[in-house]
Scaffold this active site. Structure first.
Site, mmCIF file in Angstrom:
data_model
loop_
_atom_site.group_PDB
_atom_site.id
_atom_site.type_symbol
_atom_site.label_atom_id
_atom_site.label_comp_id
_atom_site.label_asym_id
_atom_site.label_seq_id
_atom_site.Cartn_x
_atom_site.Cartn_y
_atom_site.Cartn_z
ATOM 1 N N GLU A 67 -4.644 2.251 -4.336
ATOM 2 C CA GLU A 67 -3.179 2.264 -4.267
ATOM 3 C C GLU A 67 -2.641 0.988 -3.647
ATOM 4 O O GLU A 67 -1.499 0.949 -3.185
ATOM 5 C CB GLU A 67 -2.695 3.486 -3.475
ATOM 6 C CG GLU A 67 -3.072 3.508 -2.001
ATOM 7 C CD GLU A 67 -4.398 4.168 -1.726
ATOM 8 O OE1 GLU A 67 -4.585 4.667 -0.601
ATOM 9 O OE2 GLU A 67 -5.252 4.206 -2.634
ATOM 10 N N ASP B 272 -1.530 9.261 -10.769
ATOM 11 C CA ASP B 272 -1.465 8.165 -11.745
ATOM 12 C C ASP B 272 -0.020 7.859 -12.144
ATOM 13 O O ASP B 272 0.354 6.698 -12.341
ATOM 14 C CB ASP B 272 -2.276 8.510 -12.988
ATOM 15 C CG ASP B 272 -3.778 8.465 -12.746
ATOM 16 O OD1 ASP B 272 -4.177 7.964 -11.670
ATOM 17 O OD2 ASP B 272 -4.541 8.919 -13.605
ATOM 18 N N ASP C 2 0.857 -1.181 0.000
ATOM 19 C CA ASP C 2 0.000 0.000 0.000
ATOM 20 C C ASP C 2 0.896 1.235 0.000
ATOM 21 O O ASP C 2 1.767 1.392 0.867
ATOM 22 C CB ASP C 2 -0.910 0.011 1.238
ATOM 23 C CG ASP C 2 -1.903 1.158 1.211
ATOM 24 O OD1 ASP C 2 -3.017 0.951 0.720
ATOM 25 O OD2 ASP C 2 -1.557 2.260 1.673
ATOM 26 N N HIS D 208 -4.594 14.326 -9.540
ATOM 27 C CA HIS D 208 -4.732 12.905 -9.850
ATOM 28 C C HIS D 208 -3.842 12.463 -11.011
ATOM 29 O O HIS D 208 -3.466 11.296 -11.094
ATOM 30 C CB HIS D 208 -6.195 12.574 -10.150
ATOM 31 C CG HIS D 208 -7.070 12.604 -8.934
ATOM 32 N ND1 HIS D 208 -7.188 11.542 -8.074
ATOM 33 C CD2 HIS D 208 -7.847 13.587 -8.404
ATOM 34 C CE1 HIS D 208 -8.007 11.844 -7.085
ATOM 35 N NE2 HIS D 208 -8.421 13.084 -7.257
ATOM 36 N N ASN E 253 -2.270 12.925 -4.171
ATOM 37 C CA ASN E 253 -3.374 13.332 -5.046
ATOM 38 C C ASN E 253 -3.876 14.725 -4.706
ATOM 39 O O ASN E 253 -4.131 15.547 -5.586
ATOM 40 C CB ASN E 253 -4.526 12.331 -4.931
ATOM 41 C CG ASN E 253 -4.382 11.153 -5.876
ATOM 42 O OD1 ASN E 253 -3.717 11.249 -6.901
ATOM 43 N ND2 ASN E 253 -4.996 10.043 -5.531
#
Length: 593
Positions: A285, A258, A241, A254, A249
């Protein structure tokens, strides 16, 4: 058996949605108005015929009104004529009959499979026809040869026989030529369909953004591997994680988030490919590397190698390097164990990695974490992290299980953190009143999933429906007449109840996983005298808790879980009475009516 490694990312694909599919705001408003007009006719229709207002029934009769197909209309007309009771079982059966759960990709696979079968049948028919023609030709040749050997053929008859043989030869050659052409064209069609089938199968198994395998494919491989190798299989799993990914973010956007996911996926893919393991994006994630033939120590080394490489990778944004770290939990498969508990034990180890400082890999403890009871002592900490943008279903189910067991939890909303329990658990409600030191004459509010859910627990007028449609989900508490499904303790003297549909994915996801509303109150911090009652609204807002760690510390030993869904505004909701056709603001808060 080596598992397939993740496919390489196709060039030119950025994993973003096609802007051509983005509806304009005007189109969205038209769609919402059309939906409202249909619902305005539909709800009285269902009420008059005593049709239970459930999600299944609403969808069926919505499409009935909108012309959702002759078969659906005929079936529902028959049910209405016969006055058949629409039980939950019948509603669900009808829903499954008329609405399949296959996605577009799975549906394409089915259609292509049927098309290939049709082509194969056509080819078989042509082949049988040509074989029949060839057999007929052989029979004529055999009869002609027999007559010639017996010298029973006159000159005229011989000439006719030769012409017939010539014609039959041409027919057979033509049939064989047609078959060859048909085989050639069919081979090309099958080759194209096979290629498309392979591509669609790959798309159904691969995460669109990272091009790693998805959760569905990992589950399939786990099932095949455990069935093939049985109890002799040695296999470990590393659940990763990304640390503080939401902050990335929120800070950089975002698109940058990504990019971080893609960098992480590339590192995971290289490690999986080197060892014959399977890397997949588990959700949000979270990533998993499933490692056949690796014990705990070897899997931990693999996880630590991934962690070190990601930590040492500089992700440049606007000339600045973003520090990115990852935590992981490792578990080893136990013979006969389903994948859910296999992953759950890795998740427990991951939780310990997060709470002990992040940026580390932790191996599961020897005790059976999956059977660990809900913690009750002040020394126990249960902080469950859930992505507020894409809540993990596994974590939502975990929280729902705590609520079903009578637990109290804290969770984020679109105003401030709340504390709540399962509405069906009477003892939990009593425990919540004791925690807040609140008079039972002052009811708490409910959290519902959506407007349809509200209609089960409150009587909703047309005016109230139109108003809620404008303001919910959002930072409002609406006061409505309660139904018999609401516990008596949650109703005022006028049988009113306060209901929320927060504009936050986490509490909505918990309610859906639980299958019941949550009894809700604000998670205000204790006052100096230790009081938890929130009679004083101004002070309640000032004492509103916005940090899950702060909540865990303040209510140590009294909460069974604290859901960490990131920061919240820290304001009160606006309370609006919709008992009559004029909205009355009882308390002004964050929401503007």
């Amino acid at each position: 058996m080596k598992l397939p490694v993740s496919p390489s990312r196709s060039s030119g694909s950025d994993g973003r949605p096609d802007p051509a599919f983005a509806a304009s705001e005007a189109d969205f408003e038209k769609l919402m108005e059309a939906t409202y007009q249909t619902a305005k006719r539909l709800l009285p229709f269902m009420a008059k015929r005593r049709i239970p207002l459930t999600p299944f029934n609403y969808r069926l009769f919505y499409d009935y009104f909108e012309g959702g197909g002759e078969k659906l209309k005929e079936r529902l007309d028959e049910i209405l004529r016969n006055r058949t009771v629409l039980s939950p079982e019948l509603s669900e059966r009808l829903y499954h009959e008329f609405y399949d759960y296959l996605g577009d990709r799975a549906r394409k696979l089915t259609l292509m499979g049927e098309k290939i079968g049709s082509i194969s049948q056509d080819l078989e028919t042509n082949l049988e026809k040509t074989l029949d023609s060839t057999g007929h030709f052989r029979q004529i040749l055999s009869e002609s040869a027999s007559q010639m050997r017996d010298s029973q053929v006159s000159n005229g008859r011989f000439k006719d026989m030769m012409e017939g043989l010539l014609q039959e030869t041409k027919t057979a050659l033509n049939d064989q030529s047609d078959l060859a052409d048909h085989i050639d064209s069919t081979s090309r069609v099958i080759a194209n369909l096979t290629r498309e089938l392979r591509d669609q199968t790959r798309l159904a198994s691969v995460d669109e953004l990272t091009q790693l395998y998805n959760r569905r494919y990992m589950t399939l491989q786990f099932t095949n591997l455990t069935a093939e190798r049985g109890d002799g299989l040695v296999m470990s799993l590393v659940l990763f994680d990304l640390d503080r990914f939401k902050a990335i973010n929120d800070t950089y956007g975002h698109n940058i988030g990504d990019r971080v996911l893609l960098v992480c996926a590339k590192i995971l893919q290289s490690h999986a490919q080197a060892g014959g393991h399977l890397a997949c994006r588990y959700g949000g994630e979270e990533f998993i590397v499933m490692c056949p033939d690796l014990d705990l120590d070897a899997a931990r080394e693999l996880g630590d190698s991934v962690r070190r490489q990601l930590e040492g990778t500089a992700i440049q944004i606007r000339g600045n390097a973003i520090p990115v770290t990852i935590s992981g939990g490792v578990s080893r498969w136990r013979p006969g164990e389903p994948i859910e508990s296999f992953v759950d034990r890795a998740d427990q180890a991951l939780y310990r990695a997060k709470t002990s400082g992040r940026n580390r890999i932790v191996v599961e403890e020897e005790e059976a974490w999956r059977d660990r009871p809900v913690p009750r002592s002040p020394e126990d900490k249960v902080i469950i992290s859930i992505n507020p943008d894409f809540p993990q279903g596994r974590q939502l189910d975990r929280v729902a299980k705590i609520l079903e067991g009578g637990g109290l939890i804290a969770y984020p909303t679109d105003t401030q953190y709340g504390i709540g329990c399962d509405m069906r658990q009477k003892r939990s409600i009593e425990k919540l009143y004791r925690l807040k030191k609140r008079s039972v004459k002052r009811p708490f509010s409910l959290i519902c999933a959506d407007l349809t859910h509200i209609s089960e627990y409150a009587r909703v007028s047309n005016f109230a429906y139109r108003t809620m449609r404008r303001i919910l989900p959002g930072p409002f508490t609406v006061v409505l007449p309660g139904t018999r499904l609401v516990p008596q303790i949650m109703l005022s003297r006028r049988h009113e109840c306060g209901i929320r549909v927060p504009g936050h994915n986490v509490p909505i996801g918990i309610v859906k996983a639980l299958g019941s509303p949550i009894i809700n109150t604000s998670a205000t911090l204790p006052r100096p005298d230790g009081s938890q009652d929130d009679d004083d609204e101004a002070e309640g807002a000032a004492l509103a808790a916005t940090d899950p760690l702060e909540i865990e510390e303040a209510f140590k030993g009294q909460l069974d879980a604290v859901v960490d869904g990131g920061p919240v505004p820290g304001h009160l909701s606006t309370v609006v009475s919709l008992m009559d056709d004029d909205p009355v603001i009882i308390r002004q808060g964050l929401g503007q009516l």
